[in-house]
Scaffold this motif. Sequence first.
Motif, mmCIF file in Angstrom:
data_model
loop_
_atom_site.group_PDB
_atom_site.id
_atom_site.type_symbol
_atom_site.label_atom_id
_atom_site.label_comp_id
_atom_site.label_asym_id
_atom_site.label_seq_id
_atom_site.Cartn_x
_atom_site.Cartn_y
_atom_site.Cartn_z
ATOM 1 N N THR A 62 0.889 -1.157 0.000
ATOM 2 C CA THR A 62 0.000 0.000 0.000
ATOM 3 C C THR A 62 0.924 1.202 0.000
ATOM 4 O O THR A 62 1.810 1.316 0.856
ATOM 5 N N LEU A 63 0.749 2.105 -0.980
ATOM 6 C CA LEU A 63 1.690 3.203 -1.118
ATOM 7 C C LEU A 63 1.029 4.472 -1.621
ATOM 8 O O LEU A 63 -0.072 4.440 -2.142
ATOM 9 N N LYS A 64 1.720 5.580 -1.409
ATOM 10 C CA LYS A 64 1.305 6.869 -1.960
ATOM 11 C C LYS A 64 2.297 7.223 -3.052
ATOM 12 O O LYS A 64 3.505 7.101 -2.866
ATOM 13 N N LEU A 65 1.750 7.686 -4.192
ATOM 14 C CA LEU A 65 2.588 7.924 -5.359
ATOM 15 C C LEU A 65 1.945 8.965 -6.260
ATOM 16 O O LEU A 65 0.723 9.022 -6.375
ATOM 17 N N ASN A 66 2.774 9.754 -6.900
ATOM 18 C CA ASN A 66 2.310 10.718 -7.890
ATOM 19 C C ASN A 66 1.811 9.930 -9.103
ATOM 20 O O ASN A 66 2.543 9.105 -9.648
ATOM 21 N N PRO A 67 0.571 10.170 -9.564
ATOM 22 C CA PRO A 67 0.026 9.397 -10.698
ATOM 23 C C PRO A 67 0.871 9.483 -11.972
ATOM 24 O O PRO A 67 0.895 8.542 -12.763
ATOM 25 N N ALA A 68 1.585 10.563 -12.171
ATOM 26 C CA ALA A 68 2.411 10.712 -13.367
ATOM 27 C C ALA A 68 3.588 9.742 -13.375
ATOM 28 O O ALA A 68 4.166 9.466 -14.426
ATOM 29 N N LYS A 69 3.951 9.206 -12.223
ATOM 30 C CA LYS A 69 5.101 8.299 -12.118
ATOM 31 C C LYS A 69 4.758 6.846 -12.434
ATOM 32 O O LYS A 69 5.645 6.019 -12.596
ATOM 33 N N ILE A 70 3.470 6.525 -12.538
ATOM 34 C CA ILE A 70 3.062 5.134 -12.784
ATOM 35 C C ILE A 70 3.632 4.608 -14.100
ATOM 36 O O ILE A 70 4.169 3.505 -14.157
ATOM 37 N N ILE A 71 3.556 5.390 -15.147
ATOM 38 C CA ILE A 71 4.045 4.952 -16.457
ATOM 39 C C ILE A 71 5.558 4.738 -16.418
ATOM 40 O O ILE A 71 6.069 3.758 -16.963
ATOM 41 N N GLU A 72 6.268 5.633 -15.745
ATOM 42 C CA GLU A 72 7.722 5.489 -15.631
ATOM 43 C C GLU A 72 8.083 4.246 -14.830
ATOM 44 O O GLU A 72 9.006 3.513 -15.184
ATOM 45 N N LEU A 73 7.350 4.014 -13.731
ATOM 46 C CA LEU A 73 7.603 2.815 -12.926
ATOM 47 C C LEU A 73 7.297 1.545 -13.711
ATOM 48 O O LEU A 73 8.010 0.554 -13.593
ATOM 49 N N ASP A 74 6.248 1.581 -14.503
ATOM 50 C CA ASP A 74 5.890 0.435 -15.340
ATOM 51 C C ASP A 74 7.056 0.056 -16.246
ATOM 52 O O ASP A 74 7.417 -1.111 -16.360
ATOM 53 N N GLY A 75 7.666 1.049 -16.858
ATOM 54 C CA GLY A 75 8.824 0.795 -17.718
ATOM 55 C C GLY A 75 10.003 0.237 -16.947
ATOM 56 O O GLY A 75 10.709 -0.659 -17.410
ATOM 57 N N LYS A 76 10.208 0.743 -15.737
ATOM 58 C CA LYS A 76 11.319 0.285 -14.894
ATOM 59 C C LYS A 76 11.095 -1.159 -14.427
ATOM 60 O O LYS A 76 12.020 -1.976 -14.411
ATOM 61 N N PHE A 77 9.852 -1.474 -14.037
ATOM 62 C CA PHE A 77 9.549 -2.824 -13.549
ATOM 63 C C PHE A 77 9.734 -3.875 -14.628
ATOM 64 O O PHE A 77 10.044 -5.017 -14.332
ATOM 65 N N LYS A 78 9.541 -3.520 -15.879
ATOM 66 C CA LYS A 78 9.694 -4.485 -16.971
ATOM 67 C C LYS A 78 11.122 -5.005 -17.086
ATOM 68 O O LYS A 78 11.351 -6.075 -17.629
ATOM 69 N N PHE A 79 12.086 -4.247 -16.584
ATOM 70 C CA PHE A 79 13.487 -4.666 -16.644
ATOM 71 C C PHE A 79 13.920 -5.441 -15.406
ATOM 72 O O PHE A 79 15.055 -5.884 -15.320
ATOM 73 N N ASN A 80 13.027 -5.600 -14.436
ATOM 74 C CA ASN A 80 13.317 -6.378 -13.234
ATOM 75 C C ASN A 80 13.009 -7.845 -13.549
ATOM 76 O O ASN A 80 11.859 -8.267 -13.514
ATOM 77 N N ASN A 81 14.042 -8.629 -13.849
ATOM 78 C CA ASN A 81 13.862 -10.035 -14.227
ATOM 79 C C ASN A 81 13.358 -10.901 -13.081
ATOM 80 O O ASN A 81 12.900 -12.015 -13.301
ATOM 81 N N ASN A 82 13.470 -10.401 -11.845
ATOM 82 C CA ASN A 82 13.033 -11.161 -10.682
ATOM 83 C C ASN A 82 11.624 -10.774 -10.235
ATOM 84 O O ASN A 82 11.207 -11.107 -9.140
ATOM 85 N N LEU A 83 10.898 -10.086 -11.089
ATOM 86 C CA LEU A 83 9.511 -9.714 -10.828
ATOM 87 C C LEU A 83 8.662 -10.355 -11.920
ATOM 88 O O LEU A 83 8.774 -10.005 -13.089
ATOM 89 N N LEU A 84 7.834 -11.332 -11.536
ATOM 90 C CA LEU A 84 7.044 -12.057 -12.537
ATOM 91 C C LEU A 84 5.878 -11.218 -13.041
ATOM 92 O O LEU A 84 5.660 -11.097 -14.239
ATOM 93 N N LYS A 85 5.092 -10.656 -12.135
ATOM 94 C CA LYS A 85 3.906 -9.864 -12.491
ATOM 95 C C LYS A 85 3.692 -8.794 -11.436
ATOM 96 O O LYS A 85 4.116 -8.936 -10.290
ATOM 97 N N TYR A 86 2.965 -7.735 -11.831
ATOM 98 C CA TYR A 86 2.609 -6.670 -10.890
ATOM 99 C C TYR A 86 1.353 -5.979 -11.395
ATOM 100 O O TYR A 86 1.032 -6.030 -12.581
#
Length: 96
Positions: A62-86
């Motif tokens: 559960t977190l607080k985040l600026n909505p504009a950062k979601i797209i940037e985080l999405d791109g960053k998470f795609k490069f995390n090979n140890n994260l299956l899904k989010y």
Amino acid sequence: MRKYELMTIFPLEEEKSKVGLETLRADLASFGAEIEKEEVFGDRDLTYEVKKQKRGHFVLFTLKLNPAKIIELDGKFKFNNNLLKYLFVLIESKNV
């Protein structure tokens, strides 16, 4: 800043799960997210195979985040090979 729930699934291998979780926390911090709660749901079966995995380690944030950062985080998470899904889910505030 808006409030979100972030459901994550990591591989069962303890080392991969640990590294994936640390990377995810670091990414969230670098984008200014405030983690309010982290809840471990444990190991569970997946409905379908993801990256050749049939089971995964689930963690809910559960977190607080600026909505504009979601797209940037999405791109960053795609490069995390140890994260299956989010999945990010917006928590609607109730104005009664």
